[in-house]
Write a protein that holds these residues in place. Structure first.
Motif, short mmCIF file in Angstrom:
data_model
loop_
_atom_site.label_atom_id
_atom_site.label_comp_id
_atom_site.label_asym_id
_atom_site.label_seq_id
_atom_site.Cartn_x
_atom_site.Cartn_y
_atom_site.Cartn_z
N PHE A 1 18.71 33.52 -36.26
CA PHE A 1 18.57 33.70 -35.32
C PHE A 1 18.76 34.77 -33.63
O PHE A 1 19.00 35.60 -33.62
N MET A 2 20.41 33.16 -33.92
CA MET A 2 21.15 33.67 -33.03
C MET A 2 21.96 34.98 -33.08
O MET A 2 22.06 35.87 -32.29
N GLY A 3 22.17 35.42 -34.55
CA GLY A 3 22.48 36.68 -34.82
C GLY A 3 21.80 37.61 -34.49
O GLY A 3 22.28 38.73 -34.51
N ALA A 4 20.94 37.69 -35.12
CA ALA A 4 19.30 38.97 -34.12
C ALA A 4 19.72 38.91 -32.64
O ALA A 4 19.52 40.10 -32.20
N VAL A 5 19.19 37.67 -31.76
CA VAL A 5 20.04 37.92 -30.66
C VAL A 5 21.10 38.45 -30.04
O VAL A 5 20.35 39.59 -29.47
N THR A 6 22.05 38.26 -30.29
CA THR A 6 23.00 39.08 -30.14
C THR A 6 22.99 40.15 -30.43
O THR A 6 23.73 41.00 -29.53
N ALA A 7 22.63 40.80 -31.65
CA ALA A 7 22.73 42.40 -32.46
C ALA A 7 21.25 42.69 -31.40
O ALA A 7 21.75 44.27 -30.85
N THR A 8 20.25 42.21 -30.43
CA THR A 8 19.54 42.83 -30.14
C THR A 8 18.87 42.85 -29.19
O THR A 8 18.96 44.14 -28.22
N PHE A 9 19.78 41.41 -28.64
CA PHE A 9 19.57 41.35 -26.59
C PHE A 9 19.55 42.85 -25.72
O PHE A 9 19.18 42.63 -24.45
N GLY A 10 20.56 42.96 -26.32
CA GLY A 10 21.79 43.98 -24.94
C GLY A 10 21.23 45.11 -25.00
O GLY A 10 20.96 45.53 -24.13
N GLY A 11 20.10 45.19 -26.23
CA GLY A 11 19.76 46.42 -26.49
C GLY A 11 18.69 46.49 -24.99
O GLY A 11 18.07 47.50 -24.35
N VAL A 12 18.39 45.55 -25.91
CA VAL A 12 16.66 45.15 -24.91
C VAL A 12 16.79 45.17 -23.23
O VAL A 12 16.24 46.43 -22.49
N VAL A 13 18.55 44.20 -23.15
CA VAL A 13 18.27 44.39 -21.20
C VAL A 13 18.68 45.69 -20.87
O VAL A 13 18.08 46.62 -19.88
N ASP B 1 9.25 49.60 -35.71
CA ASP B 1 11.05 50.47 -36.65
C ASP B 1 12.07 48.84 -36.97
O ASP B 1 11.43 47.87 -36.80
N ILE B 2 11.90 48.98 -38.09
CA ILE B 2 13.01 48.28 -39.01
C ILE B 2 14.47 48.25 -37.39
O ILE B 2 15.44 48.70 -37.72
N TYR B 3 14.01 47.51 -36.69
CA TYR B 3 15.27 46.82 -35.81
C TYR B 3 16.06 45.38 -36.21
O TYR B 3 17.03 44.92 -36.58
N ALA B 4 14.98 44.70 -35.35
CA ALA B 4 15.20 43.41 -35.34
C ALA B 4 15.30 43.13 -36.37
O ALA B 4 16.41 41.32 -37.39
N THR B 5 14.72 43.11 -37.87
CA THR B 5 14.04 43.10 -39.28
C THR B 5 15.65 43.10 -39.70
O THR B 5 16.41 42.10 -40.28
N ALA B 6 16.56 44.13 -39.68
CA ALA B 6 17.39 44.74 -39.95
C ALA B 6 19.15 43.40 -39.52
O ALA B 6 19.63 42.86 -40.39
N ALA B 7 18.78 42.76 -38.25
CA ALA B 7 19.85 42.10 -37.30
C ALA B 7 19.78 40.92 -38.49
O ALA B 7 20.98 40.36 -39.21
#
Length: 210
Positions: free
Chosen positions: A124-136, A151-157
């Motif tokens: 889960f933290m891998g997905a958080v690290t990969a996606t939340f910079g883009g969210v901000v 779109d397949i985004y967080a799923t890929a992470a």
């Protein structure tokens, strides 16, 4: 090459390409140089910062690694100078984001393992690290966050982080596991971009309901 060197290299790559994606998004919104640099920095370090806060790891990682600021600034400068060579800033930022997603899904999972988090939390933290910079980044610029699009985004992470954890559990070394997992993540995200593969949804049509 030692595992520490591999992760250091991945961190530089992830920061650089995420900063480029942030800078390109800011440039598309006609921001000034300071705004471009700030969005580039926030995009680069945002996911890792949120991860560290959730894990209770203080100070957050980039406070002890001020070179992160310089790497993000380098990404911002690169994006600014590369504009005349880019046909579509949107396409360029999507691909830069995909590269950052691939790298940070692995780095986030490893950081969680280093903090002695369970495997499920590490994924889960891998997905958080990969996606939340883009969210901000997207929230600050009033853009629809990629993570909320169909779109397949967080799923890929999530898959990439899970691949990394799985390879480690099978006894593979940290360096090859990280590289394989990052490539798997990028391949999944790239396929979604190229072939316009949507993320599955199971909602029932609304029809006349409120």
């Amino acid at each position: 090459m030692e595992t520490a060197h591999i992760f250091a290299a991945l961190n530089i790559i992830g920061l650089f390409v995420f900063a480029i994606s942030g800078a390109l998004t800011a440039l598309r919104n006609d921001m000034d140089v300071f705004g471009v640099a700030m969005i580039a920095f926030v995009t680069g370090v945002g996911g890792g910062t949120i991860r560290d806060v959730l894990l209770g790891s203080f100070p957050v990682w980039w406070i002890a690694a001020p070179s992160a600021v310089l790497i993000c600034l380098a990404g911002a400068v690169t994006a600014i100078l590369a504009q005349p060579l880019i046909d579509s800033r949107l396409k360029a930022l999507i691909w830069a984001d995909a590269m950052g997603l691939a790298v940070f899904s692995v780095l986030g999972a490893q950081a969680a393992l280093a903090a002695e988090a369970p495997a499920v939390i590490a994924i889960f933290m891998g997905a958080v690290t990969a996606t939340f910079g883009g969210v901000v980044r997207d929230v600050l610029l009033n853009e629809p966050p990629l993570i909320l699009k169909q779109d397949i985004y967080a799923t890929a992470a999530l898959i990439g982080a899970a691949v990394y954890i799985g390879l480690l559990s099978l006894g593979l070394g940290g360096s090859p596991a990280a590289v394989i997992a990052a490539l798997a993540t990028f391949a999944i995200r790239a396929a979604a971009i190229i072939f316009n593969i949507p993320s599955p949804k199971f909602a029932r049509p609304r029809k006349n309901e409120l």
